[in-house]
Motif scaffolding. Structure first.
Motif, short mmCIF file in Angstrom:
data_model
loop_
_atom_site.label_atom_id
_atom_site.label_comp_id
_atom_site.label_asym_id
_atom_site.label_seq_id
_atom_site.Cartn_x
_atom_site.Cartn_y
_atom_site.Cartn_z
N SER A 328 0.83 -1.21 0.00
CA SER A 328 0.00 0.00 0.00
C SER A 328 0.86 1.26 0.00
O SER A 328 0.57 2.23 -0.70
CB SER A 328 -0.93 0.00 1.21
OG SER A 328 -1.91 -1.02 1.11
N ALA A 329 1.94 1.24 0.79
CA ALA A 329 2.85 2.39 0.86
C ALA A 329 3.52 2.61 -0.50
O ALA A 329 3.65 3.74 -0.98
CB ALA A 329 3.90 2.18 1.94
N LYS A 330 3.95 1.53 -1.14
CA LYS A 330 4.58 1.66 -2.44
C LYS A 330 3.56 2.11 -3.50
O LYS A 330 3.92 2.86 -4.42
CB LYS A 330 5.23 0.33 -2.86
CG LYS A 330 6.49 0.01 -2.07
CD LYS A 330 7.20 -1.22 -2.63
CE LYS A 330 8.55 -1.43 -1.96
NZ LYS A 330 9.29 -2.57 -2.53
N ASP A 331 2.33 1.67 -3.35
CA ASP A 331 1.28 2.11 -4.27
C ASP A 331 1.07 3.61 -4.16
O ASP A 331 0.88 4.30 -5.16
CB ASP A 331 -0.01 1.36 -3.98
CG ASP A 331 -1.10 1.68 -4.98
OD1 ASP A 331 -0.98 1.24 -6.15
OD2 ASP A 331 -2.07 2.38 -4.61
N LEU A 332 1.12 4.12 -2.93
CA LEU A 332 0.99 5.56 -2.72
C LEU A 332 2.13 6.30 -3.42
O LEU A 332 1.92 7.31 -4.10
CB LEU A 332 0.98 5.88 -1.22
CG LEU A 332 1.06 7.37 -0.85
CD1 LEU A 332 -0.17 8.13 -1.37
CD2 LEU A 332 1.20 7.54 0.66
N LEU A 333 3.37 5.80 -3.26
CA LEU A 333 4.51 6.46 -3.89
C LEU A 333 4.40 6.42 -5.42
O LEU A 333 4.75 7.40 -6.09
CB LEU A 333 5.82 5.81 -3.45
CG LEU A 333 6.19 5.95 -1.97
CD1 LEU A 333 7.62 5.46 -1.74
CD2 LEU A 333 6.07 7.40 -1.49
N ARG A 334 3.92 5.30 -5.96
CA ARG A 334 3.73 5.22 -7.41
C ARG A 334 2.79 6.32 -7.89
O ARG A 334 3.02 6.95 -8.93
CB ARG A 334 3.15 3.86 -7.81
CG ARG A 334 4.09 2.69 -7.68
CD ARG A 334 3.47 1.44 -8.31
NE ARG A 334 4.17 0.24 -7.87
CZ ARG A 334 3.78 -0.54 -6.87
NH1 ARG A 334 2.65 -0.26 -6.22
NH2 ARG A 334 4.47 -1.60 -6.52
N TRP A 335 1.73 6.54 -7.12
CA TRP A 335 0.75 7.56 -7.51
C TRP A 335 1.33 8.95 -7.34
O TRP A 335 1.14 9.82 -8.21
CB TRP A 335 -0.53 7.41 -6.68
CG TRP A 335 -1.61 8.33 -7.16
CD1 TRP A 335 -2.43 8.14 -8.25
CD2 TRP A 335 -1.98 9.58 -6.58
NE1 TRP A 335 -3.28 9.21 -8.38
CE2 TRP A 335 -3.04 10.10 -7.36
CE3 TRP A 335 -1.54 10.30 -5.48
CZ2 TRP A 335 -3.64 11.32 -7.09
CZ3 TRP A 335 -2.13 11.52 -5.19
CH2 TRP A 335 -3.18 12.02 -5.98
N LEU A 336 2.07 9.20 -6.25
CA LEU A 336 2.67 10.51 -6.02
C LEU A 336 3.70 10.86 -7.09
O LEU A 336 4.01 12.03 -7.30
CB LEU A 336 3.31 10.56 -4.63
CG LEU A 336 2.34 10.57 -3.45
CD1 LEU A 336 3.08 10.35 -2.14
CD2 LEU A 336 1.54 11.89 -3.40
N ALA A 337 4.23 9.85 -7.78
CA ALA A 337 5.23 10.08 -8.84
C ALA A 337 4.59 10.45 -10.17
O ALA A 337 5.31 10.66 -11.15
CB ALA A 337 6.09 8.82 -9.02
N THR A 338 3.28 10.58 -10.23
CA THR A 338 2.60 10.90 -11.48
C THR A 338 2.35 12.40 -11.62
O THR A 338 2.26 13.14 -10.64
CB THR A 338 1.24 10.17 -11.57
OG1 THR A 338 0.35 10.67 -10.55
CG2 THR A 338 1.42 8.66 -11.40
N GLY A 339 2.22 12.82 -12.87
CA GLY A 339 1.87 14.22 -13.13
C GLY A 339 0.51 14.57 -12.55
O GLY A 339 0.29 15.70 -12.08
N GLU A 340 -0.41 13.63 -12.56
CA GLU A 340 -1.75 13.87 -12.02
C GLU A 340 -1.68 14.24 -10.54
O GLU A 340 -2.35 15.18 -10.10
CB GLU A 340 -2.61 12.60 -12.18
CG GLU A 340 -3.99 12.72 -11.55
CD GLU A 340 -4.73 11.39 -11.49
OE1 GLU A 340 -5.85 11.37 -10.96
OE2 GLU A 340 -4.18 10.38 -11.97
N ALA A 341 -0.88 13.53 -9.78
CA ALA A 341 -0.76 13.81 -8.35
C ALA A 341 -0.17 15.19 -8.11
O ALA A 341 -0.61 15.92 -7.20
CB ALA A 341 0.11 12.74 -7.69
N GLU A 342 0.81 15.57 -8.92
CA GLU A 342 1.41 16.90 -8.77
C GLU A 342 0.42 17.99 -9.17
O GLU A 342 0.37 19.06 -8.55
CB GLU A 342 2.69 17.00 -9.58
CG GLU A 342 3.79 16.08 -9.06
CD GLU A 342 5.15 16.40 -9.67
OE1 GLU A 342 5.62 17.53 -9.47
OE2 GLU A 342 5.72 15.52 -10.32
#
Length: 431
Positions: A328-342
């Protein structure tokens, strides 16, 4: 403009402290539900706090597995001052921190989880960003999220009212400061109660006077602080102090930025988020900046400080021993690494710049676009004094040294002699 080229050649750097921990993680142990990720946040000011809340809420909504983020927000300076003990105690699963040395320091202590597997699939990050996210062992530990340049900030309306123009050289800067004093304006907002804000001024005077390469060597302990080039930095800084707010060691950065917002001061050397966080949204269009002035023509305004912040996995998190929580923690980081999250974050906090090529920069404010131009036009990128050197040297030597200089700027010889003695002890301790 390509996002990939913005941080080309940026330098890894850090700093950290080791005071008794006041931080308390909000996470559980190995028996958690595996879907809730706890996150230690140093974004305690209202603007970034809301922006992160928006981003984490969006993550929860898009998660098909029902994953969510539980945030533990701590005052920014308290977080920084106690990060070492926090990570060695019972930290949250994920925490916010800085690229470069400050990340490498904790990686070498075994206090971070390797996320090289995530980096193999990350898209939109430059090689420079990957370098800043990499430990001394060649593994990646940080997911970068945004950066922000340092410059000299001011109000457009104040400059327009008095007919001021942005200076390019130190002489012009001092002439402008003298005119502001005649106009009953304190020229330069100044603060160092938090122990780090004045480091930005030191860095810029050093890089403008002696060049970026000398800055690197000085921070690495390879140059003597008793060198005349360093003494000249403090001498130049001393010439600016009559135009700065007095009592800087008793003033927080928030108070200094507010004085700029209230037109009590005319200029301030800050990072992009600092005045932005203290200015109401309706005043943001009135905020502007210029690059720190040239001192030596051979170095011009080549170097820009542009620190990078991001997210890491805490090595001693108890709940990350649960494979489901780790995923779950790694999934969060994967999402935070996207342009959408930024994009979601920056929609609420226009005081930073996205690091991903995939972020939508078409929505940037004029100030953000100007910040992009400043960094993309730089020949060298530094992080910050307390990120570009050893954490123990930054916290135990340079924080009190700069505060001592502000209190007593006349004894430069005594100041640099003391710094050099302590530097030799610290930089040879591991040899």
């Amino acid at each position: 403009m390509s996002r990939r080229g913005l941080l080309r050649g940026a330098v890894a750097g850090t700093g950290a402290v080791a005071l008794p921990s006041l931080l308390t993680a909000c996470g559980g142990g190995p028996g958690g539900d595996g879907k809730t990720v706890t996150l230690g946040s140093n974004s305690s000011d209202p603007v970034p706090k809301k922006a992160f809340a928006d981003a984490f809420a969006a993550y929860g909504k898009q998660s098909e597995e029902g994953r969510k983020v539980k945030v533990n927000t701590v005052d920014h300076n308290t977080f920084q001052e106690n990060i070492n003990r926090y990570l060695q105690g019972t930290p949250d699963d994920v925490f916010m921190w800085f690229a470069g040395y400050r990340m490498q320091f904790f990686a070498q202590k075994g206090l971070l989880h390797d996320i090289s597997d995530l980096w193999r699939d990350y898209k939109g990050f430059s090689e420079a960003l990957k370098t800043q996210s990499t430990g001394a062992d060649g593994k990646q530990y940080l997911t970068p999220y945004y950066y922000y340049p340092w410059a000299v900030f001011h109000r457009k309306s104040l400059f327009r009212k008095h007919g001021y123009t942005a200076p390019r050289t130190l002489d012009q800067y001092i002439a402008l400061a003298k005119q502001m004093k005649k106009d009953d304006i304190v020229p330069i907002a100044f603060c160092d109660k938090d122990g780090w804000p004045a480091m930005g001024t030191f860095d810029y005077i050093n890089m403008r006077s002696n060049g970026y390469a000398f800055h690197q060597r000085l921070m690495a302990g390879e140059e003597a602080w008793t060198d005349n080039r360093v003494k000249n930095v403090f001498d130049t800084w001393r010439s600016l102090l009559p135009y700065c707010q007095p009592g800087a060691n008793g003033r927080t950065w928030q108070e200094a930025a507010t004085s700029l917002q209230k037109r009590e001061t005319g200029m301030a050397v800050f990072g992009l988020p600092h005045p932005g966080a203290q200015f109401p949204r309706e005043d943001h269009d009135d905020l502007d900046f210029f690059a720190f002035p040239e001192i030596a023509p051979e170095h011009g305004q080549d170097a820009v400080e542009a620190p990078v912040d991001g997210f890491l996995l805490a090595g001693k998190s108890k709940s990350l021993k649960n494979d489901k929580t780790m995923e779950s923690a790694k999934d969060l980081l994967r999402w935070l690494a996207t342009g959408e999250a930024e994009d979601i974050y920056l929609a609420s906090d226009p005081n930073n710049i996205a690091v991903s090529d995939q972020a939508d920069i078409s929505r940037y404010t004029p100030l953000q676009k100007k910040a992009v131009e400043l960094v993309s036009g730089a020949r060298q990128i530094s992080q910050f004094l307390d990120r570009d050197t050893r954490p123990d040297f930054s916290s135990t030597v340079m924080v009190p040294a700069i505060q001592d200089f502000i209190n007593n700027p006349k004894d430069v010889d005594g100041l640099v002699n003391g710094i050099e003695r302590q530097k030799k002890t610290i930089f040879t301790a591991d040899s």
